[in-house]
Design a protein around this motif. Structure first.
Motif, PDB file in Angstrom:
ATOM      1  N   LEU A  85       0.733  -1.258   0.076  1.00 27.69           N
ATOM      2  CA  LEU A  85      -0.006  -0.042  -0.089  1.00 27.69           C
ATOM      3  C   LEU A  85       0.921   1.198   0.046  1.00 27.69           C
ATOM      4  O   LEU A  85       1.798   1.232   0.531  1.00 27.69           O
ATOM      5  CB  LEU A  85      -0.851   0.032   1.199  1.00 27.69           C
ATOM      6  N   THR A  86       0.362   2.063  -0.779  1.00 27.10           N
ATOM      7  CA  THR A  86       1.299   3.438  -0.865  1.00 27.10           C
ATOM      8  C   THR A  86      -0.100   4.299  -0.831  1.00 27.10           C
ATOM      9  O   THR A  86      -1.031   4.147  -0.984  1.00 27.10           O
ATOM     10  CB  THR A  86       2.096   3.778  -1.932  1.00 27.10           C
ATOM     11  N   GLY A  87       0.421   5.889  -0.809  1.00 27.69           N
ATOM     12  CA  GLY A  87      -0.435   6.908  -1.111  1.00 27.69           C
ATOM     13  C   GLY A  87      -1.685   7.209  -0.001  1.00 27.69           C
ATOM     14  O   GLY A  87      -1.226   7.380   1.047  1.00 27.69           O
ATOM     15  N   GLU A  88      -2.866   6.797  -0.373  1.00 29.64           N
ATOM     16  CA  GLU A  88      -4.057   6.951   0.554  1.00 29.64           C
ATOM     17  C   GLU A  88      -4.741   5.300   0.747  1.00 29.64           C
ATOM     18  O   GLU A  88      -5.047   4.860  -0.337  1.00 29.64           O
ATOM     19  CB  GLU A  88      -5.156   7.826  -0.164  1.00 29.64           C
ATOM     20  N   GLY A 107       3.889   5.357   6.576  1.00 26.69           N
ATOM     21  CA  GLY A 107       3.845   6.130   5.223  1.00 26.69           C
ATOM     22  C   GLY A 107       2.726   6.444   4.362  1.00 26.69           C
ATOM     23  O   GLY A 107       2.725   6.858   3.225  1.00 26.69           O
ATOM     24  N   VAL A 108       1.678   5.748   4.799  1.00 26.57           N
ATOM     25  CA  VAL A 108       0.331   5.641   3.958  1.00 26.57           C
ATOM     26  C   VAL A 108      -0.622   6.770   4.749  1.00 26.57           C
ATOM     27  O   VAL A 108      -0.651   6.609   5.796  1.00 26.57           O
ATOM     28  CB  VAL A 108      -0.213   4.270   3.868  1.00 26.57           C
ATOM     29  N   THR A 109      -1.316   7.527   3.784  1.00 25.00           N
ATOM     30  CA  THR A 109      -2.240   8.573   4.464  1.00 25.00           C
ATOM     31  C   THR A 109      -3.492   7.927   4.747  1.00 25.00           C
ATOM     32  O   THR A 109      -4.355   7.443   3.788  1.00 25.00           O
ATOM     33  CB  THR A 109      -2.351   9.630   3.419  1.00 25.00           C
ATOM     34  N   PRO A 110      -4.096   7.958   5.932  1.00 25.27           N
ATOM     35  CA  PRO A 110      -5.473   7.447   6.008  1.00 25.27           C
ATOM     36  C   PRO A 110      -6.482   8.628   5.686  1.00 25.27           C
ATOM     37  O   PRO A 110      -6.225   9.764   6.263  1.00 25.27           O
ATOM     38  CB  PRO A 110      -5.409   7.381   7.858  1.00 25.27           C
ATOM     39  N   VAL A 111      -7.296   8.175   4.887  1.00 22.59           N
ATOM     40  CA  VAL A 111      -8.441   9.116   4.633  1.00 22.59           C
ATOM     41  C   VAL A 111      -9.613   8.675   5.259  1.00 22.59           C
ATOM     42  O   VAL A 111     -10.237   7.334   5.123  1.00 22.59           O
ATOM     43  CB  VAL A 111      -8.503   9.191   2.962  1.00 22.59           C
ATOM     44  N   VAL A 131     -12.722   8.015  -3.130  1.00 28.65           N
ATOM     45  CA  VAL A 131     -11.606   7.257  -3.756  1.00 28.65           C
ATOM     46  C   VAL A 131     -11.078   8.321  -4.754  1.00 28.65           C
ATOM     47  O   VAL A 131     -11.831   9.150  -5.628  1.00 28.65           O
ATOM     48  CB  VAL A 131     -12.237   6.119  -4.795  1.00 28.65           C
ATOM     49  N   THR A 132      -9.557   8.370  -4.767  1.00 26.07           N
ATOM     50  CA  THR A 132      -8.949   9.120  -5.867  1.00 26.07           C
ATOM     51  C   THR A 132      -7.967   8.446  -6.649  1.00 26.07           C
ATOM     52  O   THR A 132      -7.641   7.201  -6.394  1.00 26.07           O
ATOM     53  CB  THR A 132      -8.312  10.370  -5.153  1.00 26.07           C
ATOM     54  N   SER A 133      -7.102   9.369  -7.685  1.00 23.21           N
ATOM     55  CA  SER A 133      -6.110   8.498  -8.290  1.00 23.21           C
ATOM     56  C   SER A 133      -4.830   7.993  -7.096  1.00 23.21           C
ATOM     57  O   SER A 133      -4.127   7.282  -7.487  1.00 23.21           O
ATOM     58  CB  SER A 133      -5.534   9.372  -9.171  1.00 23.21           C
ATOM     59  N   ARG A 134      -4.907   8.699  -6.197  1.00 24.82           N
ATOM     60  CA  ARG A 134      -3.698   8.178  -4.955  1.00 24.82           C
ATOM     61  C   ARG A 134      -4.128   7.139  -4.162  1.00 24.82           C
ATOM     62  O   ARG A 134      -3.530   6.568  -3.407  1.00 24.82           O
ATOM     63  CB  ARG A 134      -3.441   9.420  -4.114  1.00 24.82           C
ATOM     64  N   THR A 135      -5.491   6.571  -4.199  1.00 26.03           N
ATOM     65  CA  THR A 135      -6.270   5.414  -3.229  1.00 26.03           C
ATOM     66  C   THR A 135      -5.741   4.156  -3.776  1.00 26.03           C
ATOM     67  O   THR A 135      -5.496   3.983  -4.915  1.00 26.03           O
ATOM     68  CB  THR A 135      -7.795   5.456  -3.407  1.00 26.03           C
ATOM     69  N   ASP A 159     -13.826  -2.529  -8.570  1.00 24.57           N
ATOM     70  CA  ASP A 159     -13.894  -1.515  -9.427  1.00 24.57           C
ATOM     71  C   ASP A 159     -12.939  -0.534  -9.616  1.00 24.57           C
ATOM     72  O   ASP A 159     -12.657  -0.029 -10.768  1.00 24.57           O
ATOM     73  CB  ASP A 159     -15.308  -0.806  -9.007  1.00 24.57           C
ATOM     74  N   HIS A 160     -12.141  -0.203  -8.634  1.00 25.55           N
ATOM     75  CA  HIS A 160     -11.200   0.759  -8.605  1.00 25.55           C
ATOM     76  C   HIS A 160      -9.785   0.120  -8.531  1.00 25.55           C
ATOM     77  O   HIS A 160      -8.774   0.923  -8.175  1.00 25.55           O
ATOM     78  CB  HIS A 160     -11.381   1.758  -7.520  1.00 25.55           C
ATOM     79  N   GLY A 161      -9.719  -1.223  -8.504  1.00 26.89           N
ATOM     80  CA  GLY A 161      -8.274  -1.923  -8.593  1.00 26.89           C
ATOM     81  C   GLY A 161      -7.614  -1.739  -6.870  1.00 26.89           C
ATOM     82  O   GLY A 161      -6.505  -1.280  -7.192  1.00 26.89           O
ATOM     83  N   LEU A 162      -8.385  -1.407  -5.976  1.00 28.78           N
ATOM     84  CA  LEU A 162      -8.070  -1.324  -4.778  1.00 28.78           C
ATOM     85  C   LEU A 162      -7.787  -2.580  -3.877  1.00 28.78           C
ATOM     86  O   LEU A 162      -8.429  -3.643  -3.939  1.00 28.78           O
ATOM     87  CB  LEU A 162      -8.745  -0.540  -3.877  1.00 28.78           C
ATOM     88  N   ARG A 163      -6.753  -2.743  -2.787  1.00 33.89           N
ATOM     89  CA  ARG A 163      -6.560  -3.691  -2.035  1.00 33.89           C
ATOM     90  C   ARG A 163      -7.683  -3.571  -0.938  1.00 33.89           C
ATOM     91  O   ARG A 163      -7.907  -2.655  -0.350  1.00 33.89           O
ATOM     92  CB  ARG A 163      -5.291  -3.837  -1.277  1.00 33.89           C
ATOM     93  N   LEU A 164      -8.138  -4.772  -0.436  1.00 34.83           N
ATOM     94  CA  LEU A 164      -9.112  -4.558   0.740  1.00 34.83           C
ATOM     95  C   LEU A 164      -8.799  -5.348   2.027  1.00 34.83           C
ATOM     96  O   LEU A 164      -8.545  -6.766   1.581  1.00 34.83           O
ATOM     97  CB  LEU A 164     -10.555  -5.221   0.270  1.00 34.83           C
ATOM     98  N   PHE A 165      -8.657  -5.071   2.934  1.00 32.48           N
ATOM     99  CA  PHE A 165      -8.451  -5.957   4.136  1.00 32.48           C
ATOM    100  C   PHE A 165      -9.041  -5.183   5.330  1.00 32.48           C
ATOM    101  O   PHE A 165      -9.710  -4.327   5.226  1.00 32.48           O
ATOM    102  CB  PHE A 165      -6.945  -6.005   4.427  1.00 32.48           C
ATOM    103  N   PHE A 166      -8.896  -5.958   6.521  1.00 29.18           N
ATOM    104  CA  PHE A 166      -9.796  -5.543   7.743  1.00 29.18           C
ATOM    105  C   PHE A 166      -9.143  -5.621   8.867  1.00 29.18           C
ATOM    106  O   PHE A 166      -8.230  -6.434   9.256  1.00 29.18           O
ATOM    107  CB  PHE A 166     -11.159  -6.612   7.471  1.00 29.18           C
ATOM    108  N   ASP A 167      -9.616  -4.637   9.766  1.00 32.62           N
ATOM    109  CA  ASP A 167      -9.141  -4.685  11.129  1.00 32.62           C
ATOM    110  C   ASP A 167     -10.264  -5.305  12.062  1.00 32.62           C
ATOM    111  O   ASP A 167     -11.246  -4.784  12.066  1.00 32.62           O
ATOM    112  CB  ASP A 167      -9.133  -3.192  11.726  1.00 32.62           C
TER     113      ASP A 167
END
Ligand code: PLP
Length: 393
Positions: A85-88, A107-111, A131-135, A159-167
């Motif tokens: 993970l990088t960005g947001e 070093g990842v920004t929590p949004v 969701v932005t281009s940095r997410t 849909d957005h090509g994001l990784r999904l994980f859970f606390d």
């Protein structure tokens, strides 16, 4: 966290009732295992006790891999790194601050996303708008053991090509729609901190069905070692030791009785608080599997007659250390408060919950009469407020 809420001994009931008083498993088994650990001189480094705990965890959760860790905060950091993970990353603000800190530390920004007003878990509609281009990912939190909506979040992630994980810090033993928590997303991170339903003093585990991800996390958890003298990348030390592993096995031995005790307390709270205007118990009734570890009420000031903070202070006065989890919300804590100043007022549900939620004591150290005592204290405060209002009219 649950930092002020541990006792050295909960067998004799403490004079005050705390949120987060630890559940203790089978003590005889624990002592026997610790004796064996001393005899074997295997104190840590993937010993047999931790290996047995990991395999029991896999079986219980129905997953291929459970990598134990020394706490969930480091578990979340490892997951964040292993998922590249990088960005947001989008995460709810209404959670314990470790969910956000683990990202920021890497070093990842929590949004911060808002939560559903009934379930208190991340609101997928709000996530979609953030969701932005940095997410690069979404970190859902199964707050109070109530699972996030994994289908909607998985759709968004795909849909957005994001990784999904859970606390999944709160959600060991919880599950819905035929799925135990632990089986969703790319991985799920449990906390086994002393205040949690299942505890190993300190500890946690990362559950995943992804063989490559599990192997990567295992290496990262142990300095990047892939074999003796063979380091293949950066790593840290997040291993669980054998004594914590023994605590985990002793918890397993008593899990069902602890769960049933929690359930009885939940039902007694539900009865004891019924009909008090302005007090709404967070419902766990919809879950197929639940650990019943959190007794959460929302106080509606206008109906109850005083604020959540007044209720909390009144309970403290009578020795009931209720806690206002998770006040004031991550977005109002440093460093996020300063970093995201311009976005601070965009989480209306979170704001309301941060001002109205109160956690009440439960767990296997409490007796039924303790629950009655807490309910009676809240009811008598409500009655007192009502009579003041009546006199004023
Ligand atoms: C939602 C949540 N996430 C993460 C953590 C961190 O867990 P640990 O104390 O095992 O690092 C906690 C601990 O209280 C928590 O409540």
């Amino acid at each position: 966290m649950d930092f002020s809420s541990e006792f050295s001994d909960c067998i004799e009931l403490p004079p005050t009732l705390h949120v987060g008083c630890p559940n203790v498993g089978d003590r005889d088994l624990f002592h026997r295992l610790v004796d064996e650990i001393f005899s074997s001189r295997r104190l840590t480094n993937d010993g047999p006790v931790v290996a047995e705990l990991e395999s029991k965890l896999c079986e219980y959760l129905g997953v291929r891999h459970c990598v134990t860790v020394c706490n969930a905060t480091l578990g979340l950091q490892l997951a964040c790194r292993a998922l590249d993970l990088t960005g947001e990353v989008i995460v709810p603000s209404f959670t314990f601050v470790a969910s956000a800190h683990a990202l920021q530390w890497e070093g990842v920004t929590p949004v911060f996303a808002d939560v559903d007003p009934i379930r208190h878990t991340i609101d997928p509609d709000h996530v979609a708008r953030l969701v932005t281009s940095r997410t690069t990912g979404i970190l859902g939190v199964h707050l109070w053991g109530s699972p996030c909506n994994p289908t909607e979040l998985a759709q968004l992630a795909s849909d957005h090509g994001l990784r999904l994980f859970f606390d999944a810090a709160h959600a060991f033993g919880c599950g819905n729609h035929g799925k135990m928590v632990g089986q969703s997303g790319e991985c799920e991170v449990f906390s086994f901190h002393a205040t949690k339903f299942f505890n190993t003093f300190e500890g946690g585990a990362i559950a995943t069905n992804d063989d490559a991800l599990a192997a990567k996390i295992r290496r990262m958890r142990s300095f990047g070692f892939a074999g003796v003298d063979h380091v293949v990348g950066i790593g840290t030390n997040a291993k669980m030791n054998e004594v914590c592993g023994a605590m985990g096995l002793s918890m397993f031995a008593d899990l069902e009785s602890i769960l049933q005790c929690n359930r009885r307390h939940y039902l007694n709270y539900r009865d004891g608080l019924a009909g008090i205007d302005g007090v709404r118990l967070f419902s766990l009734d919809h879950l197929e599997h639940c650990n019943w570890q959190y007794i959460v009420v929302e106080i509606d000031e206008s109906e109850f007659g005083c604020s959540r903070d007044d209720v909390m202070r009144s309970l403290h006065d009578v020795g009931v250390l209720a806690r206002r989890y998770f006040y004031p919300g991550c977005h109002r804590m440093e460093p996020y408060r300063t970093l995201y100043r311009e976005r601070i007022d965009r989480l209306p549900v979170t704001e309301r919950l941060c001002d109205s939620v109160l956690c009440l004591p439960t767990g296997s150290a409490l007796r039924e009469s303790d629950v009655d005592r807490v309910c009676a204290a809240i009811r008598s405060l409500a009655d007192a407020k009502r009579s003041v209002i009546r006199r004023a009219v």
